[in-house]
Design a protein around this motif. Structure first.
Motif, PDB file in Angstrom:
ATOM      1  N   TYR A 112     -27.234 -30.224   1.539  1.00 16.15           N
ATOM      2  CA  TYR A 112     -28.124 -31.124   2.271  1.00 16.15           C
ATOM      3  C   TYR A 112     -28.728 -30.421   3.482  1.00 16.15           C
ATOM      4  CZ  TYR A 112     -26.899 -35.366  -0.274  1.00 16.15           C
ATOM      5  OH  TYR A 112     -26.767 -36.326  -1.246  1.00 16.15           O
ATOM      6  N   CYS A 113     -30.040 -30.572   3.646  1.00 17.77           N
ATOM      7  CA  CYS A 113     -30.762 -30.065   4.812  1.00 17.77           C
ATOM      8  C   CYS A 113     -31.489 -31.226   5.486  1.00 17.77           C
ATOM      9  CB  CYS A 113     -31.777 -28.999   4.412  1.00 17.77           C
ATOM     10  SG  CYS A 113     -31.079 -27.527   3.631  1.00 17.77           S
ATOM     11  N   GLN A 148     -37.600 -30.650   5.003  1.00 19.08           N
ATOM     12  CA  GLN A 148     -38.158 -30.085   3.778  1.00 19.08           C
ATOM     13  C   GLN A 148     -38.264 -28.565   3.875  1.00 19.08           C
ATOM     14  OE1 GLN A 148     -41.945 -31.951   3.160  1.00 19.08           O
ATOM     15  NE2 GLN A 148     -41.095 -33.989   2.871  1.00 19.08           N
ATOM     16  N   ASP A 195     -38.299 -34.641   6.292  1.00 17.11           N
ATOM     17  CA  ASP A 195     -38.007 -35.203   4.995  1.00 17.11           C
ATOM     18  C   ASP A 195     -38.699 -36.526   4.826  1.00 17.11           C
ATOM     19  OD1 ASP A 195     -35.620 -35.726   6.914  1.00 17.11           O
ATOM     20  OD2 ASP A 195     -35.759 -37.438   5.641  1.00 17.11           O
ATOM     21  N   TYR A 228     -36.967 -33.061  -2.364  1.00 19.64           N
ATOM     22  CA  TYR A 228     -37.280 -33.927  -1.230  1.00 19.64           C
ATOM     23  C   TYR A 228     -38.450 -34.814  -1.602  1.00 19.64           C
ATOM     24  CZ  TYR A 228     -40.310 -29.802  -0.567  1.00 19.64           C
ATOM     25  OH  TYR A 228     -41.174 -28.750  -0.764  1.00 19.64           O
ATOM     26  N   SER A 262     -33.480 -22.628  -0.685  1.00 18.00           N
ATOM     27  CA  SER A 262     -33.484 -22.527  -2.155  1.00 18.00           C
ATOM     28  C   SER A 262     -34.148 -21.235  -2.603  1.00 18.00           C
ATOM     29  CB  SER A 262     -34.177 -23.741  -2.786  1.00 18.00           C
ATOM     30  OG  SER A 262     -35.525 -23.850  -2.361  1.00 18.00           O
ATOM     31  N   VAL A 294     -30.886 -28.230  -3.445  1.00 19.15           N
ATOM     32  CA  VAL A 294     -31.005 -28.162  -1.986  1.00 19.15           C
ATOM     33  C   VAL A 294     -31.913 -29.318  -1.565  1.00 19.15           C
ATOM     34  CG1 VAL A 294     -31.530 -26.690  -0.009  1.00 19.15           C
ATOM     35  CG2 VAL A 294     -30.785 -25.657  -2.169  1.00 19.15           C
ATOM     36  N   CYS A 304     -35.115 -26.879   3.041  1.00 18.26           N
ATOM     37  CA  CYS A 304     -34.868 -26.948   1.595  1.00 18.26           C
ATOM     38  C   CYS A 304     -35.624 -25.844   0.862  1.00 18.26           C
ATOM     39  CB  CYS A 304     -35.279 -28.307   1.041  1.00 18.26           C
ATOM     40  SG  CYS A 304     -34.267 -29.692   1.594  1.00 18.26           S
ATOM     41  N   ALA A 315     -35.213 -26.893  -4.740  1.00 19.59           N
ATOM     42  CA  ALA A 315     -35.426 -27.798  -3.606  1.00 19.59           C
ATOM     43  C   ALA A 315     -35.747 -29.200  -4.111  1.00 19.59           C
ATOM     44  CB  ALA A 315     -36.554 -27.291  -2.726  1.00 19.59           C
ATOM     45  N   THR A 325     -32.967 -33.002   0.886  1.00 22.66           N
ATOM     46  CA  THR A 325     -32.920 -33.874   2.053  1.00 22.66           C
ATOM     47  C   THR A 325     -32.208 -35.164   1.647  1.00 22.66           C
ATOM     48  OG1 THR A 325     -35.008 -34.975   1.524  1.00 22.66           O
ATOM     49  CG2 THR A 325     -35.136 -32.966   2.865  1.00 22.66           C
TER      50      THR A 325
END
Length: 691
Positions: free
Chosen positions: A248-249, A252, A691, A273, A259, A300, A255, A271, A302
């Motif tokens: 989780y990031c 965006q 995100d 999101y 990734s 990866v 991510c 990624a 949000t």
């Protein structure tokens, strides 16, 4: 419709359960009680841990109600990714099921027709689609037998993931006939949110609430303020972790970067999101399917992947940054270990996280000034379009949209055929409530920081914060074991890989192709368009972004030689490929900082510096908040010097790029005057992409 006797409800429910899972199957604590409460027309709130089986409650209720010839079960659900999981589960139970969301535009009419004909047992619908004009027109023709609000914490603005579209469900709740049962479910609600939900759901609410501990999770906290360390740790340790999982990031951008870094190093990662348009949704659907089939090691993501994602064998969850609160954190790590004996959760945290979280908190509500300006403008006109608000008000577009959304939600304005109108409802700004929610969110962030520092059992501390005081020490987390689950220290080779990746990470400056709606320019295509440019860093990020931030306001008014050298190294291939001969810069009336840098950059590249552009005494571009104002102000601000030879190909240099309108207008002016190609370059990008 006659009610089934309670004993008969039990017998039929058990029969359905055993037909699905075998003769030895039995309900989990609280499952049958929630079914009975729903079937006896109580308003029911289920607050149970992830993986408990909340969907089984409304699936069995649906089968029982359909046997009584009740109408369709309508499940309001926030996420597209959850819906496909739910459809598959419902169909295994023999239910005729479909979805109404943005992914079924071509089938929407046939689905609505099927609902009107009572041909479906269960329909999953997003709140945005439910409140769309097309669905609202047909709603009175649809017989509803059970109304379900999944992820019900979204109704409450005290919750960790309040959504305005969900907030409108309170109007639906009020209008439900007394004989239509209502079921609300969530895994993430503390006492404050539960109390709010009880008020919104109405009188006589039955609450099914169980323990929140998850025995299958092992937790470790990693204090890593340095982004290079975080990249390196993930690269080294993903190979040690079993199965597939989620990273989780908060943004965006993270991510995309993370990734890509993992892909470069041979790890299958994608990624995920909130993406715009049909193409974006198709991309996300593709990533979901790859993850489901274990074709990728890590997704990866949000918080777009936060709620309800049902993949039982997720083996790990890594938080690249600290979540905003423990409720979010509990909900996200709850994705792991649903159908496997052991799963792992790793929380990375540091100073950078707090800055991002504070930004989210401070921008979660529209300001009084923003809301007043929007309300006054709409009230003063007979129908207003969004672009007219942008053109009239110097407010960032995302902030304008937020103000409009809140005004719609609170009933102060209405929307009809893309036009906004004021309603008779007296307008007021609910400052006290917004301030109270904001203060609660600040306290929750502090609670999350305290969690990251605790020496107690992580699981026990976490569920205690969620008002579950029943938990014992888990005996599986790093604190209980008094040792690291995986070493915090990272091998030098991985640190070098991460540092090298972040060092060469550059951002494209995509050219704008249409003028914004403003008084200066008509809404039309730009006739002279820049080439794709290069940006060296993200403003303030560790490395070059930090150097730009440091030097921009330093007393010496000079960017360091390291930035000149790195910029020259990045630009040299571009200069050679396109035979660029000159460097010019975006002029300033207050400082020669950019001009000095551009002159030194030109010398380093062996190019000529040309002072081609003039700046008028217009307002500073940074004072312009939205695209219409930024475009108009830039258009008024810049011109080309007269009687000066213009090169065919030029590198246009600025220190920081945000909206891209300064670069767009300067490039347009240069090409309008005779340049053939303009290549923008900036030291840092300060734009917001969340995100």
């Amino acid at each position: 419709m006659p009610l089934i006797h309670h004993n008969e409800i039990y017998q039929q429910s058990v029969s359905i359960l055993k037909s699905l899972y075998g003769e030895t199957a039995s309900f989990r604590d609280g499952q049958y009680e929630a079914i009975e409460a729903t079937m006896t027309r109580q308003r029911t709130l289920v607050v149970q841990r992830t993986g408990w089986g909340k969907s089984l409650v409304y699936f069995i209720c649906t089968k029982l109600l359909r046997e009584q010839h009740a109408g369709v079960t309508m499940v309001v659900s926030p996420l597209l990714v959850l819906m496909q999981n739910q459809v598959e589960a419902a169909e295994k139970m023999g239910l005729s099921c479909d979805v109404l969301n943005s992914r079924v535009k071509d089938r929407k009419e046939s689905i609505l027709t099927a609902l009107e004909a009572d041909a479906l047992d269960l329909i999953l619908v997003t709140p945005e689609t439910l409140f769309s004009e097309a669905v609202q027109k047909r709603l009175n023709n649809i017989k509803i037998g059970l109304f379900v609000i999944d992820e019900a914490h979204c109704i409450s603005d005290w919750g960790h993931d309040f959504r305005l579209e969900y907030g409108s469900l309170k109007n639906v709740i009020r209008q439900l006939p007394p004989n239509v049962p209502l079921l609300a479910t969530t895994a993430t609600a503390n006492e404050r949110v539960v109390d709010d939900l009880k008020q919104q759901l109405g009188d006589n609410v039955y609450i099914s609430r169980g323990p929140l501990s998850r025995d299958s999770l092992s937790i470790q906290v990693l204090h890593m303020p340095n982004r290079i360390e975080r990249y390196a740790w993930i690269l080294e340790n993903l190979k040690k972790l079993p199965g597939s999982g989620i990273i989780y990031c908060l943004t965006q951008r993270d991510c995309d970067y993370l990734s890509a870094f993992l892909q470069e190093n041979g790890i299958a990662a994608e990624a995920y999101y909130a993406r715009n348009g049909e193409e974006g949704e198709l991309k996300n659907a593709e990533v979901e399917e790859k993850f489901k089939q274990n074709e990728i090691k890590a997704i990866v993501a949000t918080i777009k992947l936060g709620m309800g994602y049902d993949k039982g064998d997720i083996a790990f969850v890594i938080h690249f940054q600290m979540p905003a609160n423990i409720v979010s954190y509990y909900q996200q790590i709850g994705r792991a270990g649903r159908s496997i004996d052991r799963a792992y959760a790793f929380l990375m945290c540091g100073q950078e996280d707090e800055e991002i979280l504070n930004h989210f908190i401070n921008t979660s509500f529209p300001t009084e000034e923003e809301t007043n300006a929007v309300m006054n403008f709409i009230a003063g006109h007979d129908g207003v379009k969004q672009w007219q608000l942008d053109a009239a008000l110097n407010i960032r577009h995302t902030r304008l949209t937020k103000a409009v959304t809140f005004l719609l939600h609170d009933g102060f304005i209405r929307k009809e055929n893309s036009l906004y109108y004021a309603t008779p409802k007296p307008y007021f700004y609910d400052r006290a409530h917004y301030n109270a929610v904001t203060q609660t969110r600040i306290k929750e962030t502090e609670q999350m920081k305290a969690y990251s520092r605790t020496k107690e059992c992580y699981t026990k501390y976490m569920v205690n914060c969620l008002d579950d005081m029943t938990a014992a020490d888990c005996e599986n987390c790093a604190n209980c074991l008094h040792r690291e689950l995986l070493p915090r220290e990272v091998s030098p080779q991985y640190l070098q890989e991460a540092a090298a990746y972040l060092d060469r990470l550059i951002l494209p400056i995509e050219p704008r192709k249409r003028w914004a709606n403003s008084s200066e320019t008509a809404a039309k295509q730009i006739s002279h368009i820049n080439q794709v440019g290069i940006c060296l860093s993200k403003y303030g990020d560790p490395g070059y972004g930090e150097l730009v931030k440091r030097d921009k306001y330093a007393p010496q008014k000079r960017f360091c030689e390291e930035l000149v050298g790195k910029s020259a190294a990045v630009l040299r291939p571009l200069v050679l490929e396109h035979a660029i001969t000159h460097v010019c810069c975006v002029p300033s009336l207050r400082s020669d900082l950019v001009k000095n840098f551009a002159e030194r950059l030109a010398a380093s590249l062996g190019l000529k510096f040309a002072d081609l552009l003039l700046k008028s005494s217009a307002k500073q571009q940074k004072e312009m908040e939205n695209s219409a104002y930024q475009c108009a102000n830039a258009f008024r601000s810049f011109s080309v010097r007269e009687n000066i030879p213009l090169p065919e190909k030029v590198l246009l240099v600025d220190d920081v790029v945000d909206s891209r309108w300064t670069m767009t207008v300067c490039g347009y002016r240069l090409m309008e005057a005779g340049c053939q190609e303009v290549y923008p370059f900036a030291l840092a990008d300060s734009s917001q992409k969340e995100d």
